[in-house]
Design an enzyme around this catalytic site. Structure first.
Site, short mmCIF file in Angstrom:
data_model
loop_
_atom_site.label_atom_id
_atom_site.label_comp_id
_atom_site.label_asym_id
_atom_site.label_seq_id
_atom_site.Cartn_x
_atom_site.Cartn_y
_atom_site.Cartn_z
N SER A 103 0.80 -1.23 0.00
CA SER A 103 0.00 0.00 0.00
C SER A 103 0.83 1.28 0.00
O SER A 103 0.43 2.27 -0.63
CB SER A 103 -0.98 0.00 1.18
OG SER A 103 -0.31 -0.23 2.41
N GLU A 123 4.93 1.82 10.79
CA GLU A 123 5.20 0.38 10.84
C GLU A 123 6.03 0.08 12.08
O GLU A 123 7.11 0.64 12.27
CB GLU A 123 5.94 -0.09 9.60
CG GLU A 123 6.27 -1.56 9.59
CD GLU A 123 5.06 -2.45 9.85
OE1 GLU A 123 5.13 -3.27 10.79
OE2 GLU A 123 4.03 -2.29 9.15
N ASP A 151 3.53 2.59 16.71
CA ASP A 151 2.20 2.01 16.59
C ASP A 151 1.32 2.92 15.74
O ASP A 151 1.16 4.11 16.04
CB ASP A 151 1.61 1.83 17.98
CG ASP A 151 0.24 1.18 17.95
OD1 ASP A 151 0.18 -0.04 18.17
OD2 ASP A 151 -0.74 1.89 17.69
N GLY A 152 0.74 2.37 14.69
CA GLY A 152 -0.05 3.18 13.77
C GLY A 152 -1.31 3.74 14.38
O GLY A 152 -1.75 4.83 14.00
N ASP A 172 -5.13 -1.26 8.17
CA ASP A 172 -5.16 -2.71 7.90
C ASP A 172 -4.11 -3.42 8.74
O ASP A 172 -3.11 -3.89 8.24
CB ASP A 172 -4.99 -3.00 6.41
CG ASP A 172 -3.66 -2.54 5.86
OD1 ASP A 172 -3.06 -1.62 6.45
OD2 ASP A 172 -3.19 -3.11 4.86
#
Length: 296
Positions: A103, A123, A151-152, A172
């Site tokens: 992505s 990521e 951490d996203g 996702d």
């Protein structure tokens, strides 16, 4: 927590669905001259070799992009699929698919330098984060692409609303742990309050776990409560038939879904045109199906 590696799954049927829809959303957003901001909460490694040990071990691309490219559908694809195949081809100029863009690279390929579009990549996996940084360097994209090893879900909070006041949030996670489902719903709920006009895209696996089946229902409720339109699509390629006399094959993931809040109005009819054709091409047995529903 760090056992999931997308390299095993790159180019599979779930990637076909996710990236086809992602391209459609980005094309819609970039059709207007004003800049956009894209947040990718779980970016992965960015680029994947389909002939690597990871991809070769799972063989999932064979039931995804490889099978699709070898089908008659690839010769005369509907517009939504044509855009996807065209982008994949730019990473494989010699024809045979060896490189599959994740992505981050799908997104960056469609962003514009002249209007200062921005891409924020998160990521946390140590190996994938390092690989992503190496791959991003090859883009020479300057300040357009921003990478953070964190951490996203936490990183998202600091980037909505974006300065541009237009954009996309892609969520996702691996869903390795059950709390990911709750964190997805919380992230959508919080972000809609801060950035109600943004487009949100959630990918999730359709697996025999209550949280997986509950997630799209929760997202529908959140979108409806916020007074926003939504779209939900599922691609199910079905179970692979077992060969008599051979041990049962690893069934792997057979279905996945995408849920969008504030989707492009053109997306539903485009998916209605292409998803049945994808099921026919990628379907492999019992249970194959597709779902397209929308509201708001």
């Amino acid at each position: 927590m760090f056992s999931y590696r997308h390299g095993f799954h790159a180019g599979n049927h779930a990637d076909v669905l996710k990236h086809m829809v992602l391209i459609a959303v980005l094309k819609h957003l970039t059709a207007k001259p004003t800049p956009i901001s894209v947040v990718d909460t779980h970016a992965g490694a960015g680029l994947y070799r389909l002939d690597s040990d990871f991809a070769g071990t799972s063989g999932e691309a064979q039931d995804g992009i490889v099978k699709l490219l070898a089908s008659p559908l690839a010769a005369a694809p509907p517009p939504l699929l044509a855009d996807y195949l065209e982008l994949i081809a730019t990473f494989n100029p010699k024809g045979k698919p060896k490189i599959y863009p994740g992505s981050p690279f799908v997104t960056q390929a469609l962003l514009r330098q002249d209007v200062k579009d921005k891409l924020w990549l998160f990521e946390l996996h140590p190996t994938d984060s390092k690989s992503l940084a190496t791959h991003v360097e090859q883009l020479h994209a300057g300040r357009q692409v921003n990478l953070k090893r964190e951490d996203g879900f936490d990183g998202l909070r600091a980037h909505v609303p974006p300065v541009q006041r237009r954009g996309l949030v892609l969520i996702d996670p691996s869903y390795e742990i059950k709390t990911d489902y709750q964190r997805v719903a919380t992230a959508i709920q919080e972000s809609l309050k801060k950035f109600p006009t943004g487009t949100y895209m959630v990918w999730y696996p359709v697996i025999p776990r209550p949280e997986a089946h509950e997630l799209p229902r929760r997202l529908k409720t959140l979108a409806t409560q916020a007074g926003k339109s939504w779209l939900h699509a599922v691609l199910n390629i079905g179970q692979k038939p077992e060969t008599p006399g051979e041990p049962p094959a690893n069934k792997g993931l057979t279905a996945s879904g995408v849920f969008l809040v504030n989707p492009p109005h053109t997306l539903k009819p485009a998916l209605q045109q292409v998803l049945p054709a994808l099921v026919e091409v990628l379907g492999r047995g019992r249970g194959q199906s597709q779902v397209i529903e929308a509201g708001g």
